[in-house]
Design a protein around this motif. Structure first.
Motif, PDB file in Angstrom:
ATOM      1  N   TRP A 248       1.124  -1.064   0.018  1.00  0.00           N
ATOM      2  CA  TRP A 248      -0.067  -0.051   0.191  1.00  0.00           C
ATOM      3  C   TRP A 248       0.729   1.101  -0.069  1.00  0.00           C
ATOM      4  O   TRP A 248       0.374   2.565  -0.270  1.00  0.00           O
ATOM      5  N   PHE A 249       2.290   1.038   0.050  1.00  0.00           N
ATOM      6  CA  PHE A 249       3.108   2.250   0.234  1.00  0.00           C
ATOM      7  C   PHE A 249       4.464   1.626  -0.033  1.00  0.00           C
ATOM      8  O   PHE A 249       4.827   0.727   0.360  1.00  0.00           O
ATOM      9  N   ASP A 251       8.198   3.460   0.157  1.00  0.00           N
ATOM     10  CA  ASP A 251       9.134   4.908   0.501  1.00  0.00           C
ATOM     11  C   ASP A 251      10.231   5.002  -0.316  1.00  0.00           C
ATOM     12  O   ASP A 251      10.668   4.332  -1.316  1.00  0.00           O
ATOM     13  N   PRO A 256       9.003  -1.613   0.710  1.00  0.00           N
ATOM     14  CA  PRO A 256       7.293  -1.896   0.395  1.00  0.00           C
ATOM     15  C   PRO A 256       6.761  -2.187   1.814  1.00  0.00           C
ATOM     16  O   PRO A 256       7.410  -2.737   2.793  1.00  0.00           O
ATOM     17  N   TYR A 257       5.526  -1.364   1.879  1.00  0.00           N
ATOM     18  CA  TYR A 257       4.683  -1.454   3.316  1.00  0.00           C
ATOM     19  C   TYR A 257       3.541  -2.464   3.126  1.00  0.00           C
ATOM     20  O   TYR A 257       2.727  -1.890   1.944  1.00  0.00           O
ATOM     21  N   TYR A 258       3.182  -3.324   3.742  1.00  0.00           N
ATOM     22  CA  TYR A 258       2.145  -4.261   3.589  1.00  0.00           C
ATOM     23  C   TYR A 258       1.363  -4.033   5.037  1.00  0.00           C
ATOM     24  O   TYR A 258       1.644  -3.753   5.787  1.00  0.00           O
TER      25      TYR A 258
END
Length: 280
Positions: A248-249, A251, A256-258
């Motif tokens: 979802w993002f 940086d 990666p951010y989940y």
């Protein structure tokens, strides 16, 4: 400059650097970059040389980042601007307080400064949980962070045991993108087998969902409650837990951010065991 997520050690390390610089008498002036790389690029720096010791002692005990932090990634276009700002202030030593990404920034600037013929010494000061940095035994803030996680796990265990059938299982998620120093530290408070945490998941080892549920069920059956601690980036053999394909993002550094694994695993345990499972 201070960089990355804010923790108490950012200010403690800043205090240590400024104090040692003053005692050594080897530096003419000490400057701080406002909000790290962003401030340096914009020419926003603060002269820290004459800040009273009483003020520094208060700063050293304060949370956050006294200079302001940043997560901005250095780009090739930034390099000549940064070197120009440093030269204008006659900076010969640059201390970067931060983690892995901050160390990458420091290394890049050191290499580029050498290429440009600029005499610049870059020193990276590890932050809180960056024990995986090469030649780092442990970071300045690791001890206090490890203690906090251990106490949180102990508290979660006491709560889960006290709640009984109403809410007997808790899954805690802690920081650690690629290494499980903090998650492993959750075990420091254990004195006997029934003490929390009963399961720890590290990012270095893939999580087998069936085995995870079986371990939680075994602890719950035996002790009447169960607590698991999982690293924020715990993965299965197939990748991200829960099968989420797109982050979802992402940086500036490409991380990666989940959705957190604790939420997914709590739902999995609740469905499999028909028991309310909390995540935090």
């Amino acid at each position: 400059m201070q960089s990355g997520g804010c923790t108490n050690v950012l200010n403690s390390s800043l205090f240590g650097i400024v104090s040692e610089a003053a005692d050594a008498g080897a530096f003419g002036r000490v400057h701080g970059a406002s909000h790290g790389l962003e401030g340096l690029l914009e020419g926003k720096t603060v002269d820290l040389t004459d800040v009273p010791q009483a003020t520094w002692r208060r700063i050293a005990r304060s949370p956050g980042a006294a200079l302001g932090s940043t997560r901005r990634k250095l780009t090739p276009d930034d390099v000549p601007i940064v070197l120009g700002r440093l030269a204008a202030l006659s900076i010969g030593y640059w201390f970067i307080i931060g983690g892995n990404d901050s160390a990458e920034t420091g290394h890049t600037l050191s290499v580029e400064a050498t290429k440009a013929g600029y005499d610049l010494t870059v020193v990276n000061v590890p932050k809180t949980i960056d024990n995986d940095l090469v030649m780092t035994d442990h970071c300045p803030g690791y001890g206090s962070a490890a203690r906090f996680v251990a106490l949180a796990a102990m508290g979660a265990g006491a709560d889960a045991e006290a709640m009984g059938a109403a809410s007997p299982i808790t899954i805690q998620e802690v920081m650690g993108r690629d290494t499980g120093w903090l998650a492993a530290a959750a075990a420091l408070g254990r004195r006997e087998e029934r003490d929390a945490p009963h399961v720890i998941c590290l990012p270095e080892t893939p999580v087998d969902e069936d085995r995870f549920v079986a371990q939680i069920e075994a602890a719950y059956t035996r002790f009447g409650f169960a607590v698991a601690v999982v690293s924020e980036n715990a993965r299965s053999a197939n990748g991200v837990l829960g099968g989420q394909c797109e982050p979802w993002f992402v940086d500036d550094f490409g991380h990666p951010y989940y959705d957190g694994p604790a939420r997914y695993l709590a739902g999995l345990v609740s469905k499999r065991l028909s028991v309310r499972t909390r995540y935090e």
